[in-house]
Write a protein that holds these residues in place. Structure first.
Motif, mmCIF file in Angstrom:
data_model
loop_
_atom_site.group_PDB
_atom_site.id
_atom_site.type_symbol
_atom_site.label_atom_id
_atom_site.label_comp_id
_atom_site.label_asym_id
_atom_site.label_seq_id
_atom_site.Cartn_x
_atom_site.Cartn_y
_atom_site.Cartn_z
ATOM 1 N N PRO A 121 0.858 -1.193 0.073
ATOM 2 C CA PRO A 121 0.050 -0.092 -0.035
ATOM 3 C C PRO A 121 0.893 1.223 -0.108
ATOM 4 O O PRO A 121 0.415 2.438 0.328
ATOM 5 C CB PRO A 121 -0.715 -0.175 1.189
ATOM 6 C CG PRO A 121 0.208 -0.673 2.116
ATOM 7 C CD PRO A 121 1.133 -1.736 1.557
ATOM 8 N N PHE A 122 2.298 1.008 -0.347
ATOM 9 C CA PHE A 122 3.006 2.251 -0.269
ATOM 10 C C PHE A 122 2.367 3.402 -1.489
ATOM 11 O O PHE A 122 3.005 4.778 -1.330
ATOM 12 C CB PHE A 122 4.216 1.813 -0.712
ATOM 13 C CG PHE A 122 5.037 0.811 0.303
ATOM 14 C CD1 PHE A 122 5.026 1.228 1.550
ATOM 15 C CD2 PHE A 122 5.351 -0.243 -0.252
ATOM 16 C CE1 PHE A 122 5.712 0.355 2.400
ATOM 17 C CE2 PHE A 122 5.690 -1.293 0.854
ATOM 18 C CZ PHE A 122 6.264 -1.062 2.032
ATOM 19 N N ALA B 206 5.426 9.544 5.486
ATOM 20 C CA ALA B 206 5.548 8.349 5.854
ATOM 21 C C ALA B 206 6.501 7.420 5.335
ATOM 22 O O ALA B 206 7.405 6.790 5.564
ATOM 23 C CB ALA B 206 4.107 7.673 5.922
ATOM 24 N N LEU B 207 6.459 7.653 3.871
ATOM 25 C CA LEU B 207 7.507 6.888 3.152
ATOM 26 C C LEU B 207 8.887 7.348 3.507
ATOM 27 O O LEU B 207 9.940 6.334 3.637
ATOM 28 C CB LEU B 207 7.399 7.163 1.600
ATOM 29 C CG LEU B 207 5.964 6.504 1.014
ATOM 30 C CD1 LEU B 207 5.928 6.914 -0.487
ATOM 31 C CD2 LEU B 207 6.189 5.088 1.285
ATOM 32 N N GLN C 148 -7.083 -0.997 15.656
ATOM 33 C CA GLN C 148 -6.870 -0.331 17.063
ATOM 34 C C GLN C 148 -5.462 -1.380 17.666
ATOM 35 O O GLN C 148 -4.867 -0.588 18.508
ATOM 36 C CB GLN C 148 -8.157 -0.800 17.618
ATOM 37 C CG GLN C 148 -8.045 -0.619 19.254
ATOM 38 C CD GLN C 148 -9.436 -0.731 19.916
ATOM 39 O OE1 GLN C 148 -10.501 -1.254 19.327
ATOM 40 N NE2 GLN C 148 -9.300 -0.860 21.406
ATOM 41 N N ASP C 149 -5.508 -2.609 17.426
ATOM 42 C CA ASP C 149 -4.441 -3.272 18.061
ATOM 43 C C ASP C 149 -3.221 -2.837 17.520
ATOM 44 O O ASP C 149 -2.223 -2.684 18.035
ATOM 45 C CB ASP C 149 -4.712 -4.728 17.726
ATOM 46 C CG ASP C 149 -5.635 -5.374 18.457
ATOM 47 O OD1 ASP C 149 -6.267 -4.860 19.436
ATOM 48 O OD2 ASP C 149 -6.104 -6.581 18.366
ATOM 49 N N ILE C 150 -3.148 -2.547 16.157
ATOM 50 C CA ILE C 150 -1.843 -1.698 15.549
ATOM 51 C C ILE C 150 -1.522 -0.612 16.133
ATOM 52 O O ILE C 150 -0.312 -0.058 16.478
ATOM 53 C CB ILE C 150 -1.968 -1.709 14.106
ATOM 54 C CG1 ILE C 150 -2.296 -3.047 13.316
ATOM 55 C CG2 ILE C 150 -0.829 -1.004 13.350
ATOM 56 C CD1 ILE C 150 -2.635 -3.133 11.971
ATOM 57 N N ASN C 151 -2.535 0.373 16.477
ATOM 58 C CA ASN C 151 -2.287 1.583 16.926
ATOM 59 C C ASN C 151 -1.775 1.403 18.478
ATOM 60 O O ASN C 151 -1.141 2.394 19.001
ATOM 61 C CB ASN C 151 -3.417 2.520 16.937
ATOM 62 C CG ASN C 151 -3.654 2.730 15.595
ATOM 63 O OD1 ASN C 151 -2.751 2.837 14.609
ATOM 64 N ND2 ASN C 151 -5.047 3.100 15.272
ATOM 65 N N GLU C 152 -2.293 0.474 19.062
ATOM 66 C CA GLU C 152 -1.942 0.080 20.438
ATOM 67 C C GLU C 152 -0.553 -0.412 20.675
ATOM 68 O O GLU C 152 0.201 -0.435 21.738
ATOM 69 C CB GLU C 152 -2.791 -0.571 21.190
ATOM 70 C CG GLU C 152 -4.429 0.252 21.470
ATOM 71 C CD GLU C 152 -5.401 -0.651 22.113
ATOM 72 O OE1 GLU C 152 -4.963 -1.862 22.322
ATOM 73 O OE2 GLU C 152 -6.443 -0.170 22.319
ATOM 74 N N ALA D 255 0.881 3.805 10.141
ATOM 75 C CA ALA D 255 0.211 4.621 8.979
ATOM 76 C C ALA D 255 0.475 3.424 7.752
ATOM 77 O O ALA D 255 -0.474 3.205 6.947
ATOM 78 C CB ALA D 255 0.921 5.657 8.444
ATOM 79 N N PHE D 256 1.355 2.668 7.481
ATOM 80 C CA PHE D 256 1.870 1.864 6.410
ATOM 81 C C PHE D 256 0.549 0.487 6.692
ATOM 82 O O PHE D 256 0.086 0.063 5.739
ATOM 83 C CB PHE D 256 3.035 1.537 6.610
ATOM 84 C CG PHE D 256 3.542 0.022 6.032
ATOM 85 C CD1 PHE D 256 2.914 -0.339 4.903
ATOM 86 C CD2 PHE D 256 4.120 -0.991 6.696
ATOM 87 C CE1 PHE D 256 3.420 -1.794 4.311
ATOM 88 C CE2 PHE D 256 4.486 -2.162 6.112
ATOM 89 C CZ PHE D 256 4.091 -2.616 4.850
#
Length: 746
Positions: A129-130, A137-138, A186-190, A199-200
């Motif tokens: 998804p780049f 972010a990149l 949610q789990d990724i952000n935590e 973001a990626f």
């Protein structure tokens, strides 16, 4: 070896044909039994849900009545309460893991690349998804450490797949997919991911988590539901003997109907015993009909095909009968009479016309039994007997009415006869059974409708059955015998001698057919058309020359023989163009067999003794039926007797028997089923007809002195002159034909 092979092929063909016949009989047995026994599975009280009960109904004995409807409802409720069993969609989850690994590999290659940063970023944006990440972010991802990249990949894969595989967190349906994506994000952000990795990964989740990750295991789910249904207990209510179930006038609801069904009060108890009896009657009927047709009606052509027609007619009558008896005339007593409308006479008339009169009588008897069972499978009331008797006599009258059918309008007249006899039969039964006036009027009204309806059906469907089964009825043959038919009209105008000859051949052959139980109508019509091929070259045949020069005197004998024999092929071509029935085409093809045109053969031998005989043969085939053989014999006899100078009865009989003997010795009658007794009857019939045609005449004296007649005797003189001219013409015709009759080899 070839003989053995041919024998094995014939045996295989016979076995195959027998097997097909057995299959047809089994199908008929199943269909007839099913239709006739279907009435055994209807309610005795004719009660429906919501109807008022006509009487007080009590429990005949003590019994536990199970509430089947509630039981089934509880079973379905228990089954619906079972939650579906889900399994992971391994194929889809593997593709997610593979795509995530591809993205991390692309990122790793970009971080390790020594190329210009702008080129690296451009190349990285080609991988999802780049391609949707912001520039910051990149750049942050490119600045990441390669040492920690594998750890981040493992952690990201775990977060995504654990949620996707979880029975509680995974997406069971498309509606669950947004919630699954939100839970993973949610789990990724935590988790302890840098912002650029969060973001990626969030963009990856939005791009790849697009469908349910869990699939329903239908087999396991259904097994659990079956267990749930089996765990439901049946509830029952105990009724004591003589306990009231429903009173007169009370509405029959579902619970009451359940009790009535449980006691068998609205359905016949053990109907299979009656079904077995009906099945035995059907089996006996089929076997009897098949045996009778093959044993006693061997003279009926294509009997197997016609038995199939009979089976179809019976099936159609029973199917229509099933629909008819369901009609509602507004009263229970009247409703039992609707079976009178079953058109048995339609079937018997059609069978009589297309198959055989005697088989039609037999079919009428069987159908009367069938419709009686259809109306009342247990034969416990008089309605079944009433309908059976009306069907029996109506069917018999229908057969008798068309047994001497001469035109299609006779079918309409047959309907009136059937209606009248139905009224008579219904009246007789009314007197015997004490039937009321209103019921009697209803029965005779239905009987009249039955007769008219049967004749209308017969007229409307006869053509389709003829076409569908390739059968030529007497009606069709009589229509073809009309002198105004195109071929016959051409024959009369263009070849009058051949037309007159064909009419006489028809008279001879018809008289003989009546003596040997052949199809007299077919023989007569076949004789009318047997020489239509002469229309192509009429003046090459002696009967059409009328004192003209004989063209055969100017051509070679081989060519003459070719012209003579070609009238068979020409006739077949004309018959096909006019769509004449196959039975008539067969008579045209077979009426000379494979005999020799002897006159021209002997004439050719005078010039060349080694001339081949094959060039002077008709192509054949030899007559295959009685009808074709009768036309062959009548054709030869009529031509030979016409050529006699003095056709006295004794000489005519001697010539007739000689011609029949010659044809027998020439092996022309070897493939038809005529017996020696039949040949004697044929000869006698020919002599009888010919004696009436070529009778002796009074010779009138020459009137040398012409005198004027008296006024009152002028008409007598005219008649005498006409007779003299006719006698002179016949004498000249006999002399001319005696010279070249063999040219026709009739």
């Amino acid at each position: 070896m070839n003989i053995r092979r041919l024998g094995s092929l014939k045996l295989f063909s016979d076995i195959s044909t027998t097997w097909r016949h057995i299959q047809v009989l089994v199908v008929c047995f199943v269909l007839f039994t099913s239709i006739l026994s279907s009435g055994l599975f209807v309610s005795k009280l004719h009660l429906k849900l919501g109807d008022p009960s006509p009487q007080l109904v009590t429990a005949p004995y003590e019994k536990n009545i199970e509430d089947l409807k509630k039981y089934y409802q509880d079973q379905e409720a228990a089954a619906e309460a079972v939650k579906p069993v889900y399994t992971q969609d391994e194929e889809y989850l593997t593709s997610i893991s593979r795509d995530l690994s591809t993205a991390f590999t692309a990122l790793e290659e970009a971080i390790a690349s020594d190329e210009d940063k702008a080129d690296v970023l451009k190349k990285l944006r080609q991988v999802a998804p780049f391609n949707v990440l912001p520039q910051e972010a990149l750049e942050g991802l490119l600045d990441s450490s390669l040492d920690l990249l594998e750890e981040k990949e493992q952690k990201a894969t775990e977060v995504i797949l654990v949620n996707a595989r979880g029975k509680e967190t995974g997406a069971h349906t498309p509606q669950d997919v947004p919630a699954l994506r939100q839970k993973i994000k949610q789990d990724i952000n935590e988790a302890s991911f840098p912002d650029e990795f969060k973001a990626f990964l969030n963009e990856f989740v939005d791009a790849k988590i697009t469908q349910p990750t869990l699939l329903e295991d239908t087999e396991a789910t259904e097994k659990l539901r079956q267990n749930a249904r089996a765990s439901v207990l049946m509830e029952s209510q105990r009724y004591k003997a003589n306990q009231k179930i429903v009173g007169p006038g009370e509405i029959v609801d579902e619970k009451i109907m359940q009790v009535l069904v449980g006691y068998g009060l609205v359905e016949n108890q053990s109907p299979w015993r009656s079904v077995a009896g009906i099945a035995l009657i059907v089996l006996a009927s089929i076997v009897t009909m098949t045996f009778y047709a093959h044993q006693y009606r061997k003279n009926v052509a294509d009997i197997s095909k016609k038995l199939l027609l009979i089976a179809l007619m019976m099936f159609l009558v029973l199917a229509m009968g099933k629909a008819v008896i369901s009609l509602n005339l507004g009263d229970a007593e009247y409703n039992t009479m609707t079976g009178i409308l079953i058109p048995v006479a339609w079937a018997t008339m059609t069978i009589a016309i297309l198959v055989d009169v005697e088989i039609a009588y037999f079919s009428a008897a069987l159908l009367s039994v069938f419709v009686g069972l259809l109306a009342d499978p247990t034969m416990s009331t008089h309605s079944g007997w009433l309908i059976a008797l009306i069907a029996l006599f109506g069917g018999f009258i229908g057969v008798h009415s068309v047994s001497l059918l001469s035109q299609r309008s006779d079918l309409a007249r047959a309907g009136l006869y059937i209606a009248a006899f139905n009224v008579l039969t219904a009246s007789c039964i009314a007197l015997i059974s004490g039937m009321g006036i209103s019921a009697w009027l209803i029965s005779i009204g239905l009987g009249i409708v039955n007769g008219i309806f049967s004749s209308v059906l017969a007229v409307g469907t006869l053509h389709w059955f003829e076409t569908g089964f390739g059968i030529t009825s007497a009606v069709r043959l009589l229509e073809l015998s009309n002198p105004n038919r195109p071929l016959l009209k051409r024959l009369l105008m263009e070849a009058p001698g051949t037309y007159h000859h064909s009419v006489l051949v028809g008279n001879l052959a018809e008289a003989a057919a009546e003596e040997v139980q052949a199809n007299a109508i077919l023989v007569r019509v076949g004789a009318l058309y047997h020489d239509i091929g002469k229309l192509k070259r009429p003046y090459f045949f002696i009967e059409n020359q009328f004192a003209q020069d004989n063209p055969h005197d100017k051509i070679a004998p081989t060519l003459s023989a070719l012209i003579i024999t070609s009238h068979i092929k020409d006739g077949l071509e004309m018959a096909k163009e006019e769509n004449l029935p196959q039975v008539l085409q067969d008579i045209i093809a077979q009426h000379h067999g494979d005999s020799v045109v002897s006159f021209f053969y002997h004439k050719a031998m005078e010039d060349n003794a080694n001339v081949p005989e094959e060039a002077f043969h008709y192509e054949g085939p030899k007559p295959q039926t009685k009808e074709a053989a009768l036309v062959l014999l009548a054709d030869s006899v009529e031509a030979a007797v016409r050529a006699m100078k003095q056709p006295t009865p004794g000489r005519v009989e001697g010539l007739v028997r000689k011609i029949i003997k010659d044809k027998l010795n020439d092996d022309q009658l070897s493939q038809c089923n005529l017996t020696f007794q039949d040949l004697d009857k044929i000869a006698t019939a020919f002599v009888r007809i010919l004696s009436g045609i070529f009778h002796s005449r009074v010779e009138y004296p020459d009137m040398h002195t012409k005198q004027l007649p008296e006024p009152g005797k002028l008409e007598d003189v005219r008649e005498m002159e006409q007779e003299e001219l006719a006698a002179e013409g016949e004498s000249a015709e006999a002399k001319g034909e005696s010279k070249t009759e063999k040219a026709d080899n009739s």
